[in-house]
Enzyme design. Structure first.
Site, mmCIF file in Angstrom:
data_model
loop_
_atom_site.group_PDB
_atom_site.id
_atom_site.type_symbol
_atom_site.label_atom_id
_atom_site.label_comp_id
_atom_site.label_asym_id
_atom_site.label_seq_id
_atom_site.Cartn_x
_atom_site.Cartn_y
_atom_site.Cartn_z
ATOM 1 N N SER A 15 -14.095 -45.001 -7.892
ATOM 2 C CA SER A 15 -15.379 -44.948 -8.651
ATOM 3 C C SER A 15 -15.120 -44.287 -9.997
ATOM 4 C CB SER A 15 -16.377 -44.113 -8.034
ATOM 5 O OG SER A 15 -17.497 -43.857 -8.739
ATOM 6 N N TYR A 60 -20.269 -37.854 -2.230
ATOM 7 C CA TYR A 60 -19.567 -38.934 -2.712
ATOM 8 C C TYR A 60 -18.647 -38.750 -3.714
ATOM 9 C CZ TYR A 60 -19.806 -43.771 -5.048
ATOM 10 O OH TYR A 60 -19.418 -44.809 -5.483
HETATM 11 C C1 BGC Z 1 -22.265 -45.232 -7.810
HETATM 12 C C2 BGC Z 1 -23.214 -45.948 -8.325
HETATM 13 C C3 BGC Z 1 -23.525 -45.329 -9.842
HETATM 14 C C4 BGC Z 1 -21.834 -45.582 -10.653
HETATM 15 C C5 BGC Z 1 -22.263 -44.982 -12.019
HETATM 16 C C6 BGC Z 1 -20.806 -45.531 -8.404
HETATM 17 O O1 BGC Z 1 -19.675 -45.401 -7.860
HETATM 18 O O2 BGC Z 1 -22.087 -45.981 -6.489
HETATM 19 O O3 BGC Z 1 -24.432 -45.389 -7.833
HETATM 20 O O4 BGC Z 1 -24.552 -46.127 -10.419
HETATM 21 O O5 BGC Z 1 -20.922 -44.982 -9.681
HETATM 22 O O6 BGC Z 1 -22.659 -43.630 -11.999
#
Ligand code: BGC
Length: 283
Positions: A168, A181
């Site tokens: 991410s 996260y």
């Molecule tokens: C998340 C999303 C978020 C995106 C940008 C992703 O890894 O799961 O919820 O919109 O990152 O912030």
């Protein structure tokens, strides 16, 4: 698979897709919706037989299998919670039994359990780390056992195996209210690099994709109203939300021999989110 958006009229044409992966076998985790689903279909469209993993919603998984098979390849769905070792080991046994071997793994399964720090429960922390990070470790470990056992299959690929971790932008962008996260994605960064160092001599390529804001169920609140979408665009210099196919295209490329010399690449697919758009005018 994804709806065209009333906010987006400028999507690229994704119809071009060379058959780069014919004869290869792939497994994509968390693939009955969102990015995983698009990646699974993208790999199938490029010629791979694809197993999708899911943990809930069997009906959705079976629909994705149908879409995979509509590309003229084999599809199969296996239920497993990737954070549980016995379930992962069992999933790989079933996958190898059905497909004979494996060439491509996309450990993609991921979730959010958002909370401010002081309210975050240990369960919310452990669930996110368990699925997003430990789940990738467990799946990669099992896939690598097969890649090492079998070695290169020259008739389908120059590499003995290809791993594409789904990370991410929050691997590098801090995210208040989402410490679990962000920690899981930051963990993927060093896990992937360390594994890549270990596996390169075995001709196993390890790379990762860091999606930005992609139109999927995980972040519906961020794009499903015009107000939310406009606020989101303040974070995206390219001024459109990402589509799951934006990620699928990169996954297909990284899995293919066109990327044979690409190893330990962290590629952000984010419309520029990681270039800190606030600094375009501030600072
Ligand atoms: C998340 C999303 C978020 C995106 C940008 C992703 O890894 O799961 O919820 O919109 O990152 O912030």
């Amino acid at each position: 698979m994804t709806n065209s958006s009333e906010f987006n009229s400028d999507l690229p044409n994704y119809k071009l897709c060379p058959k780069l992966l014919v004869g290869q076998k792939a497994l994509v985790t968390g693939a009955n919706s969102g990015i995983g689903q698009a990646v699974a279909i993208g790999l199938a469209r490029a010629g791979a037989d694809v197993i999708i993993n899911y943990v809930t919603n069997d009906a959705a998984a079976q629909e994705v299998v149908k879409l995979i098979e509509a590309e003229g390849v084999r599809g199969m769905a296996i239920e497993a919670d990737v954070s549980k070792e016995v379930e992962v080991v069992d999933m790989f046994a079933k996958a190898l039994d059905a497909f004979g071997t494996l060439d491509i793994l996309v450990p993609n399964a991921g979730l959010q359990r958002d909370s401010s720090l002081v309210n975050m429960t240990l369960s919310e922390w452990n669930t996110v780390i368990g699925i997003n990070l430990t789940g990738q470790f467990l799946c990669i470990r099992e896939a690598v056992k097969e890649f090492l056992r079998r070695g290169v299959r020259k008739e389908v690929s120059c590499a003995a195996g290809k791993i594409i971790c789904m990370s991410s932008v929050h691997e590098v962008i801090p995210w208040a209210g989402h410490a679990n996260y962000a920690a899981s994605k930051g963990g993927i960064f060093m896990m992937m690099k360390s594994m890549a160092q270990e596996l390169a001599p075995h001709r196993i390529r390890v790379n990762s994709i860091g999606p930005g804001a992609i139109r999927t169920p995980i972040n519906t609140a961020a794009w499903s109203t015009p107000e939310a979408y406009a606020a989101l665009m303040d974070l995206v210099p390219y001024r459109r939300i990402g589509e799951p196919e934006d990620i699928a295209n990169v996954a297909v490329f990284l899995a293919s021999d066109m990327a044979d010399y690409i190893h330990v690449l962290f590629i952000f697919v984010d419309g520029g989110m990681t270039c800190y758009p606030g600094f375009a005018t501030g600072g």
